[in-house]
Scaffold this motif. Structure first.
Motif, PDB file in Angstrom:
ATOM      1  N   ALA A  10      -1.072  15.612   0.640  1.00  0.00           N
ATOM      2  CA  ALA A  10      -0.253  14.409   0.760  1.00  0.00           C
ATOM      3  C   ALA A  10      -0.895  13.279  -0.044  1.00  0.00           C
ATOM      4  O   ALA A  10      -2.108  13.230  -0.214  1.00  0.00           O
ATOM      5  N   GLN A  11      -0.069  12.395  -0.535  1.00  0.00           N
ATOM      6  CA  GLN A  11      -0.570  11.232  -1.262  1.00  0.00           C
ATOM      7  C   GLN A  11      -1.387  10.367  -0.311  1.00  0.00           C
ATOM      8  O   GLN A  11      -0.982  10.145   0.826  1.00  0.00           O
ATOM      9  N   PRO A  12      -2.531   9.877  -0.759  1.00  0.00           N
ATOM     10  CA  PRO A  12      -3.296   8.987   0.114  1.00  0.00           C
ATOM     11  C   PRO A  12      -2.508   7.701   0.368  1.00  0.00           C
ATOM     12  O   PRO A  12      -1.777   7.237  -0.492  1.00  0.00           O
ATOM     13  N   GLU A  13      -2.662   7.189   1.554  1.00  0.00           N
ATOM     14  CA  GLU A  13      -1.962   5.965   1.917  1.00  0.00           C
ATOM     15  C   GLU A  13      -2.565   4.788   1.147  1.00  0.00           C
ATOM     16  O   GLU A  13      -3.779   4.616   1.127  1.00  0.00           O
ATOM     17  N   PRO A  14      -1.729   3.969   0.523  1.00  0.00           N
ATOM     18  CA  PRO A  14      -2.267   2.839  -0.247  1.00  0.00           C
ATOM     19  C   PRO A  14      -2.821   1.756   0.677  1.00  0.00           C
ATOM     20  O   PRO A  14      -2.335   1.581   1.799  1.00  0.00           O
ATOM     21  N   PRO A  15      -3.819   1.034   0.206  1.00  0.00           N
ATOM     22  CA  PRO A  15      -4.346  -0.070   1.021  1.00  0.00           C
ATOM     23  C   PRO A  15      -3.313  -1.186   1.158  1.00  0.00           C
ATOM     24  O   PRO A  15      -2.402  -1.311   0.343  1.00  0.00           O
ATOM     25  N   LEU A  16      -3.473  -1.987   2.191  1.00  0.00           N
ATOM     26  CA  LEU A  16      -2.570  -3.113   2.417  1.00  0.00           C
ATOM     27  C   LEU A  16      -2.679  -4.146   1.308  1.00  0.00           C
ATOM     28  O   LEU A  16      -1.719  -4.837   1.004  1.00  0.00           O
ATOM     29  N   GLY A  17      -3.836  -4.248   0.696  1.00  0.00           N
ATOM     30  CA  GLY A  17      -4.003  -5.055  -0.498  1.00  0.00           C
ATOM     31  C   GLY A  17      -4.397  -6.503  -0.286  1.00  0.00           C
ATOM     32  O   GLY A  17      -4.530  -6.993   0.841  1.00  0.00           O
ATOM     33  N   PRO A  18      -4.556  -7.197  -1.408  1.00  0.00           N
ATOM     34  CA  PRO A  18      -5.021  -8.582  -1.377  1.00  0.00           C
ATOM     35  C   PRO A  18      -4.068  -9.538  -0.658  1.00  0.00           C
ATOM     36  O   PRO A  18      -4.511 -10.510  -0.049  1.00  0.00           O
ATOM     37  N   ALA A  19      -2.782  -9.292  -0.730  1.00  0.00           N
ATOM     38  CA  ALA A  19      -1.830 -10.183  -0.054  1.00  0.00           C
ATOM     39  C   ALA A  19      -2.073 -10.177   1.457  1.00  0.00           C
ATOM     40  O   ALA A  19      -2.055 -11.230   2.103  1.00  0.00           O
ATOM     41  N   PHE A  20      -2.318  -8.990   2.015  1.00  0.00           N
ATOM     42  CA  PHE A  20      -2.609  -8.892   3.446  1.00  0.00           C
ATOM     43  C   PHE A  20      -3.898  -9.633   3.787  1.00  0.00           C
ATOM     44  O   PHE A  20      -3.942 -10.414   4.741  1.00  0.00           O
ATOM     45  N   THR A  55      -5.377   0.352   5.605  1.00  0.00           N
ATOM     46  CA  THR A  55      -4.036   0.848   5.343  1.00  0.00           C
ATOM     47  C   THR A  55      -3.152   0.587   6.560  1.00  0.00           C
ATOM     48  O   THR A  55      -3.630   0.130   7.601  1.00  0.00           O
ATOM     49  N   ARG A  56      -1.885   0.916   6.436  1.00  0.00           N
ATOM     50  CA  ARG A  56      -0.963   0.747   7.563  1.00  0.00           C
ATOM     51  C   ARG A  56      -1.428   1.508   8.800  1.00  0.00           C
ATOM     52  O   ARG A  56      -1.266   1.046   9.916  1.00  0.00           O
ATOM     53  N   SER A  57      -2.000   2.669   8.595  1.00  0.00           N
ATOM     54  CA  SER A  57      -2.439   3.455   9.751  1.00  0.00           C
ATOM     55  C   SER A  57      -3.627   2.805  10.469  1.00  0.00           C
ATOM     56  O   SER A  57      -3.871   3.086  11.636  1.00  0.00           O
TER      57      SER A  57
END
Length: 90
Positions: A10-20, A55-57
Motif C-alpha cells: 500500500a502507498q505510505p500515508e502522506p504526512p499532514l504537512g506544514p499547513a497542519f 499522518t492522519r492515522s
C-alpha cells in the motif's frame, strides 16, 4: 490486508504537512504561549515520530497526547480546537 497478501504494498500515508503544523502551532501558542514549542515535539515523540511526519492515522492519538499535557483550565478550549483540527486534517 488483501494488498499485502497479494504482494502489493500500500502507498505510505502522506504526512499532514506544514499547513497542519503551522495551524497547530498558532492555535496552541495562542492557548498556552511559548510552552507550545515544547509540547508539539514532545507529544509526537510519545508516538515515536517527528512532528513533520505525523499522518492522519496519528492525529487522534497525537491530539490526545497534547490534551494530557495541558492545564485543566485550558481543557475545554483545547477540546474545541482539537475537534476543529480533526475535522480539517482528519
Amino acid at each position: 490486508m488483501l494488498e499485502r497478501a497479494l504482494g502489493r504494498h500500500a502507498q505510505p500515508e502522506p504526512p499532514l504537512g506544514p499547513a497542519f503544523l503551522e495551524d497547530l502551532h498558532w492555535n496552541l501558542t495562542r492557548l498556552i504561549g511559548p510552552m507550545a514549542d515544547v509540547l508539539i515535539p514532545e507529544a509526537a515523540s510519545e508516538l515515536g515520530v517527528d512532528p513533520g511526519a505525523l499522518t492522519r492515522s496519528h492525529l487522534g492519538r497525537y491530539l490526545a497526547n497534547l490534551a494530557r499535557q495541558l492545564p485543566e483550565a485550558k481543557q475545554a478550549e483545547w477540546q474545541a480546537l482539537a475537534e476543529l483540527l480533526e475535522k480539517r486534517y482528519g
